[in-house]
Design a protein around this motif. Structure first.
Motif, PDB file in Angstrom:
ATOM      1  N   HIS A  54       0.947  -1.038  -0.048  1.00  0.00           N
ATOM      2  CA  HIS A  54      -0.190  -0.041  -0.191  1.00  0.00           C
ATOM      3  C   HIS A  54       0.690   1.257   0.137  1.00  0.00           C
ATOM      4  CE1 HIS A  54      -3.081   2.761   1.090  1.00  0.00           C
ATOM      5  NE2 HIS A  54      -2.127   3.485   2.146  1.00  0.00           N
ATOM      6  N   ILE A  55       1.780   1.261   0.869  1.00  0.00           N
ATOM      7  CA  ILE A  55       2.688   2.451   0.907  1.00  0.00           C
ATOM      8  C   ILE A  55       3.548   2.538  -0.491  1.00  0.00           C
ATOM      9  CG2 ILE A  55       4.865   3.341   2.229  1.00  0.00           C
ATOM     10  CD1 ILE A  55       3.834   1.736   4.649  1.00  0.00           C
ATOM     11  N   GLY A  56       4.058   1.427  -0.863  1.00  0.00           N
ATOM     12  CA  GLY A  56       4.475   1.662  -2.169  1.00  0.00           C
ATOM     13  C   GLY A  56       3.732   1.881  -3.351  1.00  0.00           C
ATOM     14  N   GLU A  57       2.348   1.851  -3.219  1.00  0.00           N
ATOM     15  CA  GLU A  57       1.519   2.050  -4.334  1.00  0.00           C
ATOM     16  C   GLU A  57       1.234   3.327  -4.417  1.00  0.00           C
ATOM     17  OE1 GLU A  57      -1.343  -0.982  -4.101  1.00  0.00           O
ATOM     18  OE2 GLU A  57      -0.488  -2.035  -6.092  1.00  0.00           O
ATOM     19  N   ARG A  58       1.037   4.217  -3.200  1.00  0.00           N
ATOM     20  CA  ARG A  58       0.743   5.443  -2.956  1.00  0.00           C
ATOM     21  C   ARG A  58       1.724   6.492  -3.000  1.00  0.00           C
ATOM     22  NH1 ARG A  58      -4.889   5.133  -0.712  1.00  0.00           N
ATOM     23  NH2 ARG A  58      -5.460   3.001  -1.835  1.00  0.00           N
ATOM     24  N   HIS A  59       2.948   6.270  -2.741  1.00  0.00           N
ATOM     25  CA  HIS A  59       4.088   7.042  -2.849  1.00  0.00           C
ATOM     26  C   HIS A  59       5.199   6.673  -3.478  1.00  0.00           C
ATOM     27  CE1 HIS A  59       1.998   8.942   0.712  1.00  0.00           C
ATOM     28  NE2 HIS A  59       1.769   7.470   1.206  1.00  0.00           N
ATOM     29  N   ALA A  60       5.879   7.533  -4.280  1.00  0.00           N
ATOM     30  CA  ALA A  60       7.075   7.031  -4.961  1.00  0.00           C
ATOM     31  C   ALA A  60       8.178   6.633  -4.117  1.00  0.00           C
ATOM     32  CB  ALA A  60       7.496   8.220  -5.852  1.00  0.00           C
ATOM     33  N   GLY A  61       9.070   5.992  -4.775  1.00  0.00           N
ATOM     34  CA  GLY A  61      10.176   5.582  -4.023  1.00  0.00           C
ATOM     35  C   GLY A  61      10.285   3.800  -3.762  1.00  0.00           C
ATOM     36  N   LEU A  62       9.187   3.198  -3.678  1.00  0.00           N
ATOM     37  CA  LEU A  62       9.402   1.454  -3.595  1.00  0.00           C
ATOM     38  C   LEU A  62       9.179   0.897  -4.567  1.00  0.00           C
ATOM     39  CD1 LEU A  62       8.072   1.481   0.383  1.00  0.00           C
ATOM     40  CD2 LEU A  62      10.611   1.051  -0.521  1.00  0.00           C
ATOM     41  N   LEU A  63       8.217   1.219  -5.442  1.00  0.00           N
ATOM     42  CA  LEU A  63       7.922   0.422  -6.611  1.00  0.00           C
ATOM     43  C   LEU A  63       8.247   1.132  -7.902  1.00  0.00           C
ATOM     44  CD1 LEU A  63       4.471  -0.909  -5.381  1.00  0.00           C
ATOM     45  CD2 LEU A  63       6.571  -2.173  -5.676  1.00  0.00           C
ATOM     46  N   PRO A  64       8.848   0.490  -8.801  1.00  0.00           N
ATOM     47  CA  PRO A  64       9.072   1.000 -10.183  1.00  0.00           C
ATOM     48  C   PRO A  64       8.061   1.614 -11.114  1.00  0.00           C
ATOM     49  CG  PRO A  64      10.043  -1.292  -9.984  1.00  0.00           C
ATOM     50  CD  PRO A  64       9.372  -1.024  -8.732  1.00  0.00           C
ATOM     51  N   ASN A  65       8.178   2.505 -11.743  1.00  0.00           N
ATOM     52  CA  ASN A  65       7.230   3.079 -12.512  1.00  0.00           C
ATOM     53  C   ASN A  65       6.706   2.236 -13.829  1.00  0.00           C
ATOM     54  OD1 ASN A  65       6.757   5.364 -11.232  1.00  0.00           O
ATOM     55  ND2 ASN A  65       8.520   6.531 -12.392  1.00  0.00           N
ATOM     56  N   ASP A  66       7.967   1.402 -14.255  1.00  0.00           N
ATOM     57  CA  ASP A  66       7.724   0.504 -15.441  1.00  0.00           C
ATOM     58  C   ASP A  66       6.833  -0.701 -14.957  1.00  0.00           C
ATOM     59  OD1 ASP A  66       8.471  -0.777 -18.117  1.00  0.00           O
ATOM     60  OD2 ASP A  66       9.075  -2.322 -16.501  1.00  0.00           O
ATOM     61  N   ALA A  67       5.788  -0.719 -15.542  1.00  0.00           N
ATOM     62  CA  ALA A  67       4.703  -1.932 -15.208  1.00  0.00           C
ATOM     63  C   ALA A  67       5.298  -3.314 -15.005  1.00  0.00           C
ATOM     64  CB  ALA A  67       3.691  -1.917 -16.266  1.00  0.00           C
ATOM     65  N   ASN A  68       6.215  -3.742 -15.699  1.00  0.00           N
ATOM     66  CA  ASN A  68       6.731  -5.071 -15.621  1.00  0.00           C
ATOM     67  C   ASN A  68       7.665  -5.168 -14.461  1.00  0.00           C
ATOM     68  OD1 ASN A  68       5.376  -6.042 -17.803  1.00  0.00           O
ATOM     69  ND2 ASN A  68       6.889  -6.115 -19.169  1.00  0.00           N
ATOM     70  N   ALA A  69       8.474  -4.116 -14.443  1.00  0.00           N
ATOM     71  CA  ALA A  69       9.495  -4.144 -13.069  1.00  0.00           C
ATOM     72  C   ALA A  69       8.673  -4.134 -11.692  1.00  0.00           C
ATOM     73  CB  ALA A  69      10.372  -2.930 -13.387  1.00  0.00           C
ATOM     74  N   ARG A  70       7.552  -3.345 -12.154  1.00  0.00           N
ATOM     75  CA  ARG A  70       6.514  -3.140 -10.623  1.00  0.00           C
ATOM     76  C   ARG A  70       6.090  -4.408 -10.472  1.00  0.00           C
ATOM     77  NH1 ARG A  70       4.306   1.761  -9.462  1.00  0.00           N
ATOM     78  NH2 ARG A  70       2.605   1.708  -8.005  1.00  0.00           N
ATOM     79  N   SER A  71       5.478  -5.186 -11.282  1.00  0.00           N
ATOM     80  CA  SER A  71       5.207  -6.570 -10.903  1.00  0.00           C
ATOM     81  C   SER A  71       6.210  -7.454 -10.344  1.00  0.00           C
ATOM     82  CB  SER A  71       4.507  -7.218 -12.356  1.00  0.00           C
ATOM     83  OG  SER A  71       3.589  -6.699 -12.731  1.00  0.00           O
ATOM     84  N   ARG A  72       7.391  -7.485 -11.010  1.00  0.00           N
ATOM     85  CA  ARG A  72       8.275  -8.122 -10.524  1.00  0.00           C
ATOM     86  C   ARG A  72       8.950  -7.707  -8.991  1.00  0.00           C
ATOM     87  NH1 ARG A  72      10.534  -7.102 -15.749  1.00  0.00           N
ATOM     88  NH2 ARG A  72      12.286  -5.776 -15.014  1.00  0.00           N
ATOM     89  N   ALA A  73       8.900  -6.566  -8.611  1.00  0.00           N
ATOM     90  CA  ALA A  73       8.985  -6.079  -7.335  1.00  0.00           C
ATOM     91  C   ALA A  73       8.216  -6.926  -6.344  1.00  0.00           C
ATOM     92  CB  ALA A  73       9.090  -4.510  -7.120  1.00  0.00           C
ATOM     93  N   ILE A  74       6.974  -6.735  -6.809  1.00  0.00           N
ATOM     94  CA  ILE A  74       5.851  -7.222  -5.799  1.00  0.00           C
ATOM     95  C   ILE A  74       6.072  -8.691  -5.811  1.00  0.00           C
ATOM     96  CG2 ILE A  74       3.234  -7.556  -5.914  1.00  0.00           C
ATOM     97  CD1 ILE A  74       2.962  -4.847  -7.209  1.00  0.00           C
ATOM     98  N   MET A  75       6.682  -9.357  -7.006  1.00  0.00           N
ATOM     99  CA  MET A  75       6.807 -10.965  -6.755  1.00  0.00           C
ATOM    100  C   MET A  75       7.816 -11.269  -5.966  1.00  0.00           C
ATOM    101  SD  MET A  75       8.745 -12.858  -9.723  1.00  0.00           S
ATOM    102  CE  MET A  75      10.234 -12.018  -9.690  1.00  0.00           C
ATOM    103  N   TRP A  76       8.884 -10.239  -5.797  1.00  0.00           N
ATOM    104  CA  TRP A  76       9.753 -10.355  -4.482  1.00  0.00           C
ATOM    105  C   TRP A  76       9.427 -10.163  -3.509  1.00  0.00           C
ATOM    106  CZ3 TRP A  76      13.783 -13.491  -5.034  1.00  0.00           C
ATOM    107  CH2 TRP A  76      14.126 -13.536  -6.495  1.00  0.00           C
ATOM    108  N   MET A  77       8.322  -9.413  -3.378  1.00  0.00           N
ATOM    109  CA  MET A  77       7.598  -9.143  -1.990  1.00  0.00           C
ATOM    110  C   MET A  77       7.050 -10.519  -1.349  1.00  0.00           C
ATOM    111  SD  MET A  77       5.830  -5.398  -2.034  1.00  0.00           S
ATOM    112  CE  MET A  77       5.363  -5.587  -0.643  1.00  0.00           C
ATOM    113  N   PHE A  78       6.469 -11.087  -2.430  1.00  0.00           N
ATOM    114  CA  PHE A  78       5.573 -12.398  -2.064  1.00  0.00           C
ATOM    115  C   PHE A  78       6.818 -13.524  -1.870  1.00  0.00           C
ATOM    116  CE2 PHE A  78       1.836 -10.460  -3.578  1.00  0.00           C
ATOM    117  CZ  PHE A  78       0.923 -11.005  -3.184  1.00  0.00           C
ATOM    118  N   ALA A  79       7.743 -13.426  -2.568  1.00  0.00           N
ATOM    119  CA  ALA A  79       8.712 -14.438  -2.495  1.00  0.00           C
ATOM    120  C   ALA A  79       9.405 -14.473  -0.953  1.00  0.00           C
ATOM    121  CB  ALA A  79       9.803 -14.545  -3.298  1.00  0.00           C
TER     122      ALA A  79
END
Ligand code: GTB
Length: 213
Positions: free
Chosen positions: A78-103
């Motif tokens: 939630h914090i990453g989605e609402r504020h810049a700095g934790l999730l990439p802007n590029d859609a695929n890179a963002r999905s991969r960052a979320i994948m690593w959170m789940f991992a």
């Protein structure tokens, strides 16, 4: 909008930063959001008022206006989605960052928690001497796989992301076991996370709470 999180009134780790409010504090520090902390005792965590916020009677929780969340993965996302700095802007890179959170929470953390249980909570049981090496094996296997994937990279997938924040937070729980040091690149990866100014601010804030008079 004001953000309020909950944390242990006194963490059993005495402020070593292992309680899960640290990762939420860290995320908020990374994105530059100020927050307030409501400290709760173990007893208060099991009372109706807290159970409304957290059905499992745990910390941390997160409140912002009429939004109330529990589960650190969901809170950091939630914090990453609402504020810049934790999730990439590029859609695929963002999905991969979320994948690593789940991992981090779904694949790497479970054997680590198994080890904590075997060593600390069940260390006096008759089966502990046989079980601990078995569980250590499970942890080593995951770390070996993670270490292979990380290789010489600084972070898991390009720039630092919420995926790294969750992974470093999960790995920090291994510090006392000495296993992390068997994987030099992972030990250095965790040290890089801890060296981030935002992590230091988060750590210092929880330390101050847990070491007040
Ligand atoms: N999956 C949830 C999440 O990620 O938010 C797990 C939340 C959770 O386990 N919370 C723990 C809790 O409230 C605190 S962090 N426990 C009280 C209870 O269940 O009654 C776990 C934790 C506790 C203590 C240490 N320590 O002392 O080293 C480390 C981590």
């Amino acid at each position: 909008m004001k953000i309020t999180i909950t944390a242990f009134d006194r963490s059993p780790d005495g402020g070593r930063g292992l309680a899960r409010d640290t990762r939420v504090r860290w995320a908020l520090e990374e994105v530059g959001q100020s927050y307030e902390v409501r400290l709760v005792t173990f007893d208060a965590m099991k009372q109706p008022a807290h159970l409304l916020l957290h059905p499992f009677g745990q910390i941390p929780t997160y409140e912002e206006g009429d939004l109330a969340l529990f589960e650190t993965g969901a809170i950091v996302l939630h914090i990453g989605e609402r504020h810049a700095g934790l999730l990439p802007n590029d859609a695929n890179a963002r999905s991969r960052a979320i994948m690593w959170m789940f991992a981090a929470v779904n694949t790497v953390e479970p054997p680590i928690l198994e080890l904590v249980t075997a060593r600390i909570f069940e260390g006096d049981k008759p089966w502990a001497k046989e079980r601990i090496p078995l569980v250590m094996g499970h942890v080593r296997e995951r770390l070996k796989q993670l270490s292979t994937r990380l290789g010489d990279s600084e972070w898991l997938d390009g720039a630092f992301s919420a995926g790294d924040l969750m992974m470093v937070s999960v790995l920090l729980r291994l510090r006392a076991s000495g296993i992390l040091e068997e994987f030099q690149n992972l030990a250095a990866y965790v040290a890089r996370g801890e060296a981030r100014p935002a992590y230091k601010r988060a750590f210092d804030a929880q330390w101050a709470v847990n070491n007040r008079n």
